[in-house]
Enzyme design. Structure first.
Site, short mmCIF file in Angstrom:
data_model
loop_
_atom_site.label_atom_id
_atom_site.label_comp_id
_atom_site.label_asym_id
_atom_site.label_seq_id
_atom_site.Cartn_x
_atom_site.Cartn_y
_atom_site.Cartn_z
N ARG A 23 0.82 -1.22 0.00
CA ARG A 23 0.00 0.00 0.00
C ARG A 23 0.85 1.27 0.00
NH1 ARG A 23 -5.51 0.02 1.62
NH2 ARG A 23 -6.38 -2.04 1.32
N ARG A 27 -3.10 7.14 0.97
CA ARG A 27 -3.52 8.37 1.63
C ARG A 27 -2.49 9.05 2.51
NH1 ARG A 27 -8.90 5.51 3.43
NH2 ARG A 27 -7.25 3.98 3.69
N ARG A 36 -6.58 12.37 -5.41
CA ARG A 36 -7.88 11.86 -4.93
C ARG A 36 -8.92 12.95 -4.75
NH1 ARG A 36 -11.17 9.79 -3.48
NH2 ARG A 36 -11.23 8.41 -1.69
N ASP A 72 -6.99 -2.25 -7.18
CA ASP A 72 -7.52 -2.85 -5.96
C ASP A 72 -7.84 -4.31 -6.21
OD1 ASP A 72 -8.49 -1.83 -3.14
OD2 ASP A 72 -9.84 -3.42 -3.78
N TYR A 149 -14.97 -11.39 0.46
CA TYR A 149 -15.67 -10.15 0.07
C TYR A 149 -16.93 -10.46 -0.72
CZ TYR A 149 -11.79 -7.42 1.82
OH TYR A 149 -10.87 -6.86 2.65
O1 CP3 Z 1 -0.02 -1.32 -2.58
C1 CP3 Z 1 -0.29 -0.37 -3.34
O2 CP3 Z 1 0.16 0.77 -3.18
C2 CP3 Z 1 -1.16 -0.66 -4.54
C3 CP3 Z 1 -2.56 -0.42 -4.41
C4 CP3 Z 1 -3.46 -1.30 -3.58
C5 CP3 Z 1 -4.67 -0.81 -3.03
N1 CP3 Z 1 -5.36 -1.86 -2.49
C6 CP3 Z 1 -5.12 0.58 -3.09
C7 CP3 Z 1 -6.18 1.04 -2.19
C8 CP3 Z 1 -3.40 -2.67 -3.29
C9 CP3 Z 1 -2.30 -3.67 -3.60
C10 CP3 Z 1 -4.62 -3.00 -2.61
C11 CP3 Z 1 -4.96 -4.37 -2.20
C12 CP3 Z 1 -6.14 -4.58 -1.35
N2 CP3 Z 1 -7.36 -3.98 -1.43
C13 CP3 Z 1 -6.22 -5.58 -0.36
C14 CP3 Z 1 -5.12 -6.56 -0.01
C15 CP3 Z 1 -4.10 -5.98 0.85
C16 CP3 Z 1 -4.52 -5.71 2.25
O3 CP3 Z 1 -4.47 -4.54 2.64
O4 CP3 Z 1 -4.87 -6.67 2.96
C17 CP3 Z 1 -7.51 -5.53 0.19
C18 CP3 Z 1 -8.04 -6.41 1.30
C19 CP3 Z 1 -8.23 -4.52 -0.50
C20 CP3 Z 1 -9.64 -4.13 -0.30
C21 CP3 Z 1 -9.76 -2.72 0.13
N3 CP3 Z 1 -9.48 -1.64 -0.67
C22 CP3 Z 1 -10.22 -2.23 1.37
C23 CP3 Z 1 -10.65 -3.12 2.54
C24 CP3 Z 1 -10.20 -0.85 1.30
C25 CP3 Z 1 -10.74 0.10 2.32
C26 CP3 Z 1 -9.81 0.28 3.45
C27 CP3 Z 1 -8.78 1.35 3.12
O5 CP3 Z 1 -7.62 1.08 3.29
O6 CP3 Z 1 -9.24 2.42 2.70
C28 CP3 Z 1 -9.68 -0.49 0.03
C29 CP3 Z 1 -9.46 0.87 -0.49
C30 CP3 Z 1 -8.10 1.21 -1.04
N4 CP3 Z 1 -7.32 0.39 -1.82
C31 CP3 Z 1 -7.43 2.46 -0.89
C32 CP3 Z 1 -6.22 2.37 -1.62
C33 CP3 Z 1 -5.18 3.43 -1.81
C34 CP3 Z 1 -7.97 3.69 -0.17
C35 CP3 Z 1 -8.92 4.36 -1.08
C36 CP3 Z 1 -8.93 5.85 -0.97
O7 CP3 Z 1 -8.11 6.52 -1.61
O8 CP3 Z 1 -9.80 6.36 -0.26
#
Ligand code: CP3
Length: 344
Positions: A23, A27, A36, A72, A149
């Site tokens: 990640r 943010r 964003r 994602d 999910y």
């Molecule tokens: O790693 C990176 O920088 C690449 C981008 C990436 C995102 N999500 C961007 C994201 C990757 C590799 C993921 C994977 C992901 N997404 C997982 C597996 C990794 C982990 O954390 O366990 C999972 C379970 C998700 C599902 C997901 N996406 C959730 C539960 C959420 C909400 C919680 C949160 O962190 O906001 C997201 C949103 C998300 N995915 C954001 C980002 C940058 C935040 C969105 C925003 O900008 O508001």
């Protein structure tokens, strides 16, 4: 190109320990927040120029040794036909959770070129932009993590519906998992063909399973993905991140992945001992350690590097995603410390 990361994945000799953060685009970076403010999260994922832009931010700002595609794990789930939204409070919401055979019937095993062309276009832009920089990692969710999910309709605490389907409706569960396995293989293979130089399978929820259940309800599908990818793309490293792996590490080892990603709840020296000399290890700093004063952070980095030396290869990473509150300067300090203290 700096190929230290790819060398470490293969267990080859490196000049220093490569580092990237799960990640790493997100943010905690003001530069990400600025993008964003213009677009919502899903639009960002689906606009190749913008997705490429935020992918590159941590490469330039932190100096990490790999880029990870900005997307994602739920993008392919939307392509399978589910309605996906990201809510500020609840995170991902998938309406009409899938809990019956007929609901699984309706899910499509999507073709990446047709239904997710933006992912491949982002990869193509990135390979050009990264030419003299670092390798690009593609990724997918693991079948079980995606299934949670799909079945729960979003994030969950006890995963009751998922386990109900596993235990009481195993034929339906297997049917869903097979569809997901096919989807993940074709999705990752398309990413590799488009230019991804390594792929990571995120199994964020593997650790909520009892070891015997992990062995029965997730491992065979993960193995199938890894075997198929290694057959089609023998040169491309496959990383398997199994979150909360301490209780299942003996099984995780059998996935066949080139690199095992581990979370912070297991001592990395212990993990390496249990994983053996055939795989490289990625991890596993507690994301909260990035809030420590620099001296204490550096101490933790040094300890981890020392322990990591006994692995076939060590890729430094956090044990899970970087937290949104993380001070950027501490993330930079961690990357610098990894490079400084591992340099030969
Ligand atoms: O790693 C990176 O920088 C690449 C981008 C990436 C995102 N999500 C961007 C994201 C990757 C590799 C993921 C994977 C992901 N997404 C997982 C597996 C990794 C982990 O954390 O366990 C999972 C379970 C998700 C599902 C997901 N996406 C959730 C539960 C959420 C909400 C919680 C949160 O962190 O906001 C997201 C949103 C998300 N995915 C954001 C980002 C940058 C935040 C969105 C925003 O900008 O508001």
């Amino acid at each position: 190109m700096n190929d230290t990361f790819l060398k470490a994945c293969r267990g080859e000799e490196v000049d220093y320990t490569p580092v990237w953060f799960m990640r790493q685009a997100g943010r905690y970076l003001p530069e990400y927040q600025a993008v964003r403010e213009q677009v919502d999260f899903l639009t960002l994922c689906k606009t190749p120029e913008l997705a490429a832009k935020v992918t590159l931010q941590p490469v330039d700002i932190l100096g990490v040794d790999a880029a990870i595609l900005f997307s994602d794990i739920l993008i392919p789930v939307e392509a399978m036909g589910m309605h996906l939204e990201f809510s500020e409070k609840k995170g991902p919401v998938l309406s009409e959770p899938v809990r019956t055979k007929s609901a699984v019937d309706r899910l499509i095993a999507p073709d990446t070129e047709d239904s997710m062309p933006f992912v491949l276009d982002t990869i193509k832009i990135l390979r050009k932009e990264l030419e003299k920089k670092v390798p690009l990692i593609g990724f997918s969710g693991a079948p079980f993590t995606l299934a949670t999910y799909i079945i729960e309709g979003g994030s969950s605490k006890n995963f009751l519906n998922t386990k109900k389907m596993m235990f009481q409706g195993r034929a339906v569960f297997d049917y869903l998992m097979k569809k997901l396995t096919r989807t993940v293989i074709s999705y990752l293979s398309s990413q590799i063909i488009a230019g991804a130089q390594a792929v990571q399978i995120f199994d964020s929820w593997a650790g909520i399973l009892a070891p015997d259940d992990y062995k029965e309800f997730e491992l065979p599908y993960v193995k199938k993905i890894v075997t198929s990818l290694k057959k089609q793309h023998p040169e491309t490293p496959v990383i398997y991140f199994a979150n909360n792996c301490a209780g299942i590490i003996k099984e995780v080892k059998k996935s066949g992945a080139d690199v095992i990603g581990i979370d912070w709840r297991i001592d990395i020296a212990d993990a390496i001992k249990r994983l053996g000399k055939k795989v490289a290890v990625q991890g596993n700093l507690d994301p909260c350690a990035l809030f420590l004063p620099q001296e204490e952070l550096e101490k933790k980095v040094q300890d981890m590097l020392l322990k990591g030396k006994s692995a076939k290869g060590h890729i430094f990473n956090l044990g899970h995603g970087i937290l949104p509150e993380t001070p950027v300067k501490n993330a930079i300090a961690a990357v610098e410390a990894v490079h400084k203290y591992s340099k030969k």
